[in-house]
Design a protein around this motif. Structure first.
Motif, PDB file in Angstrom:
ATOM      1  N   ILE A  39       0.836  -1.192   0.000  1.00 23.86           N
ATOM      2  CA  ILE A  39       0.000   0.000   0.000  1.00 23.86           C
ATOM      3  C   ILE A  39       0.877   1.250   0.000  1.00 23.86           C
ATOM      4  O   ILE A  39       2.030   1.239   0.467  1.00 23.86           O
ATOM      5  N   SER A  40       0.312   2.352  -0.472  1.00 20.70           N
ATOM      6  CA  SER A  40       1.015   3.633  -0.525  1.00 20.70           C
ATOM      7  C   SER A  40       0.968   4.320   0.840  1.00 20.70           C
ATOM      8  O   SER A  40       0.182   3.930   1.704  1.00 20.70           O
ATOM      9  N   PRO A  41       1.806   5.332   1.052  1.00 15.09           N
ATOM     10  CA  PRO A  41       1.753   6.060   2.328  1.00 15.09           C
ATOM     11  C   PRO A  41       0.385   6.664   2.615  1.00 15.09           C
ATOM     12  O   PRO A  41      -0.070   6.688   3.759  1.00 15.09           O
ATOM     13  N   LEU A  42      -0.311   7.156   1.568  1.00 13.84           N
ATOM     14  CA  LEU A  42      -1.637   7.730   1.769  1.00 13.84           C
ATOM     15  C   LEU A  42      -2.620   6.663   2.250  1.00 13.84           C
ATOM     16  O   LEU A  42      -3.392   6.883   3.189  1.00 13.84           O
ATOM     17  N   GLU A  43      -2.594   5.496   1.620  1.00  9.64           N
ATOM     18  CA  GLU A  43      -3.484   4.405   2.034  1.00  9.64           C
ATOM     19  C   GLU A  43      -3.132   3.912   3.430  1.00  9.64           C
ATOM     20  O   GLU A  43      -4.031   3.583   4.225  1.00  9.64           O
ATOM     21  N   PHE A  44      -1.837   3.867   3.737  1.00 13.16           N
ATOM     22  CA  PHE A  44      -1.407   3.459   5.074  1.00 13.16           C
ATOM     23  C   PHE A  44      -1.980   4.408   6.125  1.00 13.16           C
ATOM     24  O   PHE A  44      -2.503   3.974   7.157  1.00 13.16           O
ATOM     25  N   GLY A  45      -1.907   5.707   5.863  1.00 17.37           N
ATOM     26  CA  GLY A  45      -2.411   6.685   6.818  1.00 17.37           C
ATOM     27  C   GLY A  45      -3.916   6.594   7.008  1.00 17.37           C
ATOM     28  O   GLY A  45      -4.420   6.716   8.134  1.00 17.37           O
ATOM     29  N   VAL A  46      -4.665   6.368   5.910  1.00 22.14           N
ATOM     30  CA  VAL A  46      -6.115   6.273   6.020  1.00 22.14           C
ATOM     31  C   VAL A  46      -6.517   5.044   6.836  1.00 22.14           C
ATOM     32  O   VAL A  46      -7.361   5.128   7.750  1.00 22.14           O
ATOM     33  N   ILE A  47      -5.909   3.894   6.528  1.00 22.09           N
ATOM     34  CA  ILE A  47      -6.267   2.666   7.245  1.00 22.09           C
ATOM     35  C   ILE A  47      -5.895   2.781   8.720  1.00 22.09           C
ATOM     36  O   ILE A  47      -6.683   2.422   9.602  1.00 22.09           O
TER      37      ILE A  47
END
Length: 605
Positions: free
Chosen positions: A174-182
């Protein structure tokens, strides 16, 4: 319904002016918040660290385009052919040296800052959004919604967000943005929601929520206008603390080699251990900077969270207010004030059969909207004054001294009659027996009472009581005035007389003592002190605002409301709204007091 919809002076504010009012209030609140935040040195240090990381993220692409050759300093494929072997120690060309693949360590460190910042900010905002909305819905609706959200929180606590992210990182790239959202969703629905829900349940018990329901406000209005604003300070603290866990979780996932396709400080640590077999040693010039970057980045958000906690803590705001108050009291008195009043401070210890005279002396050129230059002498039914009876005022109040007092300006009139009807009716002290003793019993200095106009000063207690007591007593006195009018109206109704109405305004602020009268002992020259203060004008204007309400009302200023902070549960508040007074800089918030839950039985002695 805002205060401006019922009081005439507020109707002149256009939509653009209202926007300016909110901007001004926002700037003032931001200034107060920064004053509290800046007192925490660690919080300021954390803010400086975060600013440094932001500069690192901005500097890297600029350096690649201007100073650093991309074939050497590219964080992915860069290689310096002039240096052999790799890894190399720090040098002027490579301040942190190179890694095993010949890449510049500083370039990799700077390039990894941008995705880390993106991940951290995404996790913070998602945590605050999910946690605040879930807590607000749970606290407001209760029942099945509360049970469902609480069970989700319990499930999230059983599976902590860092552990879940390791599993997700193992299964998905996953990307950093997806990591932060999850991560933000998992943290927001867990411990953060539990903390915010407990605070939201406390807010739901406040009187203004019940008042909004009675006024017909729906769930969306109450949640968005009352619950969420009171939860934001605590939510900001928790979202910053969440970033600390997200940074370490992201670094740990990268350290396990589960996000090799992305630049990350954790992947730098992974590389330093992975290539240990090739180099026969750990590349410390790669390990130490990346480990320090993770630690200092998490430290920055933790310190910021501590500062935001101070901002959200009402005790810190009260301490700051006390510091400012002491500073203002120690400053020399201002050279010019907008209005002034002469206050009698010694009253007779015996109640006379006839009322004694009191006189108001206004000095300095007041504006046309303020009280006239002088009011004729009236009469007041006075009892024993605890102020004048026990204090030697000449020993306490000196010219040039600054004190904090509360002014109560009130006006009585006949409902349905012309303003001149009062002059033909009995005076205030005859129409309302015991009016003067009411104020004196609560520690007020009755300054003027003539033709239905009343001016009383509260809070002249040097060395005896805190200034908050003056605001408290003045508010109780205003409400007792209405109770006295209500009782008198019952008698007037039996006698076939028209009912009376009262409008009162209370303002608290600093006042300068600019004259002390020793007094000659005559009826018209009692010992006293002369005060001048902008709060006097505010109280007078507030009293004038009440004329827009047929039956009268009680309005208090923004400063009076702030001084009542520890005693607001004693009163019932109605509408509120912004106002700008002639000759007074800035915008003030005006509050309506409609009743009280607790009576004040004790008097100062």
């Amino acid at each position: 319904m805002s205060l401006g919809t019922s009081l005439g002076p507020f109707k002149t504010l256009s939509r653009l002016q209202r926007l300016g009012v909110w901007v001004t209030l926002g700037r003032r609140r931001a200034g107060d918040a920064w004053a509290v935040y800046s007192r925490n040195r660690l919080a300021v240090f954390g803010l400086a660290l975060l600013a440094l990381f932001i500069l690192m993220a901005i500097a890297h692409p600029i350096l690649l385009k201007t100073v650093w050759p991309k074939r050497i300093y590219d964080p992915v494929v860069g290689h310096d052919l002039k240096i052999f072997p790799h890894p190399s120690p720090p040098s002027p060309a490579h301040l942190l040296g190179t890694d095993t693949l010949g890449r510049d360590v500083l370039s990799i460190l700077l390039a990894a800052t941008t995705p880390t910042l993106l991940m951290a900010l995404t996790a913070a905002l998602t945590t605050a959004l999910v946690g605040t909305l879930a807590a607000a819905v749970s606290a407001y609706f209760g029942g099945l919604a509360d049970g469902f959200i609480s069970h989700l929180a319990d499930l999230s606590l059983l599976a902590p967000a860092p552990l879940v992210m390791v599993v997700v990182g193992f299964m998905l790239d996953i990307s950093p943005l997806e990591f932060g959202v999850i991560y933000g969703v998992l943290a927001g629905i867990g411990g953060v929601m539990i903390v915010l829900r407990s605070h939201a349940l406390t807010v739901m018990t406040r009187p203004f929520v019940d008042a909004a329901r009675v006024a017909g406000a729906g769930p969306l209005h109450i949640i968005s206008r009352h619950l969420v604003p009171h939860m934001l300070p605590l939510a900001s603290v928790n979202m910053m603390l969440t970033v600390t866990g997200a940074v370490f979780a992201n670094g740990f996932v990268a350290f396990l080699g589960l996000s090799r396709a992305q630049l990350n400080w954790g992947s730098m640590i992974y590389d330093s251990f992975t290539y240990q077999a090739v180099n026969a040693a750990i590349t410390w010039n790669v390990l130490i900077p990346s480990a320090m970057a993770i630690s200092f980045f998490a430290m920055a958000f933790y310190f910021i969270a501590r500062g935001l906690h101070d901002v959200a803590d009402p005790r810190q705001a009260e301490r700051l207010a006390n510091v400012r108050r002491r500073r203002r009291l120690s400053e020399p008195a201002p050279g010019k004030a907008r209005s002034a009043v002469s206050v009698p401070v010694k009253a007779p210890t015996q109640v006379a059969s006839q009322a004694e005279h009191a006189r108001a002396i206004y000095q300095g050129p007041p504006s046309p909207d303020v009280l006239p230059a002088a009011l004729p002498a009236g009469s007041v039914t006075a009892g024993s004054s605890p102020m004048g009876a026990t204090l030697a005022w000449d020993d306490h109040l000196k010219p040039g001294e600054v004190v904090t007092v509360s002014f109560l300006s009130a006006k009585l009139w006949v409902i349905g009659g012309a303003s001149e009807d009062w002059a033909a009716s009995p005076g205030a002290e005859k129409a309302l027996p015991g009016l003067g003793s009411l104020f004196i019993r609560l520690g007020g200095a009755v300054q003027a009472m003539h033709d239905g106009k009343v001016m009383v000063v509260f809070g002249l207690y040097p060395g005896r009581a805190p200034f908050q007591v003056g605001a408290l007593l003045a508010t109780h006195a205003g409400l007792e005035l209405y109770e006295l009018v209500a009782r008198q109206n019952e008698r007037r109704a039996v006698a076939g007389l028209p009912s009376l109405a009262a409008g009162a305004g209370i303002a608290t602020g600093y006042a300068e003592v600019y004259a002390i009268r020793s007094g000659s002992g005559g009826e018209m020259d009692q010992p006293g002190c002369s005060l001048r203060s902008p709060a006097l004008e505010i109280a007078w204007h507030l009293q004038r605002f009440t004329s827009a309400v047929a039956s009268g009302t009680l309005l208090i200023s923004q400063e009076t409301y702030r001084y009542l902070e520890s005693a607001r549960t004693q009163f019932i508040f109605g509408r509120q709204g912004p106002a700008q007074f002639p000759g007074i800089e800035g915008v003030q918030t005006v509050y309506q007091v409609t009743g009280r839950r607790q009576r004040l039985h004790a008097t100062l002695s």
